[in-house]
Design an enzyme around this catalytic site. Sequence first.
Site, PDB file in Angstrom:
ATOM      1  N   GLY A  28       0.825  -1.197   0.000  1.00 26.82           N
ATOM      2  CA  GLY A  28       0.000   0.000   0.000  1.00 26.82           C
ATOM      3  C   GLY A  28       0.860   1.247   0.000  1.00 26.82           C
ATOM      4  O   GLY A  28       2.024   1.216   0.435  1.00 26.82           O
ATOM      5  N   GLN A  53       3.199   9.954   1.050  1.00 27.39           N
ATOM      6  CA  GLN A  53       4.492   9.249   1.061  1.00 27.39           C
ATOM      7  C   GLN A  53       5.344   9.585  -0.151  1.00 27.39           C
ATOM      8  O   GLN A  53       6.550   9.345  -0.141  1.00 27.39           O
ATOM      9  CB  GLN A  53       4.268   7.729   1.134  1.00 27.39           C
ATOM     10  CG  GLN A  53       3.668   7.274   2.451  1.00 27.39           C
ATOM     11  CD  GLN A  53       3.527   5.774   2.504  1.00 27.39           C
ATOM     12  OE1 GLN A  53       2.543   5.241   2.019  1.00 27.39           O
ATOM     13  NE2 GLN A  53       4.520   5.090   3.038  1.00 27.39           N
ATOM     14  N   CYS A  73       6.052  -0.188   7.054  1.00 24.53           N
ATOM     15  CA  CYS A  73       5.681   0.969   6.242  1.00 24.53           C
ATOM     16  C   CYS A  73       6.877   1.351   5.377  1.00 24.53           C
ATOM     17  O   CYS A  73       8.011   1.378   5.869  1.00 24.53           O
ATOM     18  CB  CYS A  73       5.304   2.132   7.166  1.00 24.53           C
ATOM     19  SG  CYS A  73       4.892   3.646   6.293  1.00 24.53           S
ATOM     20  N   LEU A  74       6.619   1.651   4.119  1.00 29.53           N
ATOM     21  CA  LEU A  74       7.714   2.028   3.220  1.00 29.53           C
ATOM     22  C   LEU A  74       8.398   3.313   3.676  1.00 29.53           C
ATOM     23  O   LEU A  74       9.541   3.570   3.307  1.00 29.53           O
ATOM     24  CB  LEU A  74       7.192   2.191   1.783  1.00 29.53           C
ATOM     25  CG  LEU A  74       6.658   0.909   1.130  1.00 29.53           C
ATOM     26  CD1 LEU A  74       6.099   1.207  -0.252  1.00 29.53           C
ATOM     27  CD2 LEU A  74       7.739  -0.161   1.054  1.00 29.53           C
ATOM     28  N   HIS A 108      -4.105   1.350   7.682  1.00 30.65           N
ATOM     29  CA  HIS A 108      -2.756   1.919   7.695  1.00 30.65           C
ATOM     30  C   HIS A 108      -2.655   3.094   6.715  1.00 30.65           C
ATOM     31  O   HIS A 108      -2.148   4.167   7.067  1.00 30.65           O
ATOM     32  CB  HIS A 108      -1.754   0.811   7.338  1.00 30.65           C
ATOM     33  CG  HIS A 108      -0.330   1.262   7.225  1.00 30.65           C
ATOM     34  ND1 HIS A 108       0.648   0.831   8.090  1.00 30.65           N
ATOM     35  CD2 HIS A 108       0.285   2.089   6.350  1.00 30.65           C
ATOM     36  CE1 HIS A 108       1.798   1.404   7.754  1.00 30.65           C
ATOM     37  NE2 HIS A 108       1.613   2.163   6.695  1.00 30.65           N
ATOM     38  N   GLU A 109      -3.159   2.871   5.487  1.00 28.37           N
ATOM     39  CA  GLU A 109      -3.020   3.908   4.455  1.00 28.37           C
ATOM     40  C   GLU A 109      -3.923   5.109   4.741  1.00 28.37           C
ATOM     41  O   GLU A 109      -3.528   6.252   4.529  1.00 28.37           O
ATOM     42  CB  GLU A 109      -3.305   3.339   3.059  1.00 28.37           C
ATOM     43  CG  GLU A 109      -2.402   2.184   2.627  1.00 28.37           C
ATOM     44  CD  GLU A 109      -0.919   2.445   2.810  1.00 28.37           C
ATOM     45  OE1 GLU A 109      -0.479   3.604   2.730  1.00 28.37           O
ATOM     46  OE2 GLU A 109      -0.184   1.462   3.049  1.00 28.37           O
ATOM     47  N   HIS A 114      -2.319   7.480   7.099  1.00 34.09           N
ATOM     48  CA  HIS A 114      -1.321   8.366   6.466  1.00 34.09           C
ATOM     49  C   HIS A 114      -1.963   9.688   6.027  1.00 34.09           C
ATOM     50  O   HIS A 114      -1.321  10.733   6.053  1.00 34.09           O
ATOM     51  CB  HIS A 114      -0.733   7.705   5.220  1.00 34.09           C
ATOM     52  CG  HIS A 114       0.465   6.837   5.475  1.00 34.09           C
ATOM     53  ND1 HIS A 114       1.657   7.322   5.945  1.00 34.09           N
ATOM     54  CD2 HIS A 114       0.661   5.505   5.289  1.00 34.09           C
ATOM     55  CE1 HIS A 114       2.535   6.327   6.040  1.00 34.09           C
ATOM     56  NE2 HIS A 114       1.949   5.213   5.662  1.00 34.09           N
TER      57      HIS A 114
HETATM   58 NI    NI Z   1       2.820   3.345   5.529  1.00 35.59          NI
END
Ligand code: NI
Length: 165
Positions: A46, A51, A89-90, A131-132, A135
């Site tokens: 995701g 991000q 998380c990226l 999660h997304e 953000h």
């Molecule tokens: Ni993330």
Amino acid sequence: MAVRQIRVIGDEILTKRCKPVKEMTPRLKELLEDMFETMYQAEGVGLAAPQVGILKRIVTIDVDDGNQYVLINPEIIEQEGEQRGYEGCLSVPGKTGIVTRPNWVKVRALDDSMEPFELEAEGLLARAVCHECAHLDGQLYVELVEGELMDVEKEEELEEESGEE
Ligand code: NI
């Protein structure tokens, strides 16, 4: 299409609340394509627009269930149950931690044609949606981690010790 630079924890942009999308434009179409490309290249499931430095309420998700989800202006309208598990998380490279999330959510969003739809998500997909969406309000999972944030290698060791693959 292009791979965009992923912002990492410490970057102020990840703490900001994102603005709703009002209309689809060629630039946003390109952003969506780039978000998928960036997400796949980084081997994530995701990605949220902040991000890659864009403060708009846009999420892309692919949990390998055969779908490429685009959620624009998503809102979680129902949730049920609980799941406890490792999350990463990226924007927090190399780290992981245990987070409890709802096991099921219903999310209302717009698709890439700005058509409204609802998605019912369970398990990993529900985790990714939560999660997304967080953000988009400037929240990272590290705020929700139970116990310590740990290195990904440590989690792999723990899994080996407990006999999981
Ligand atoms: Ni993330």
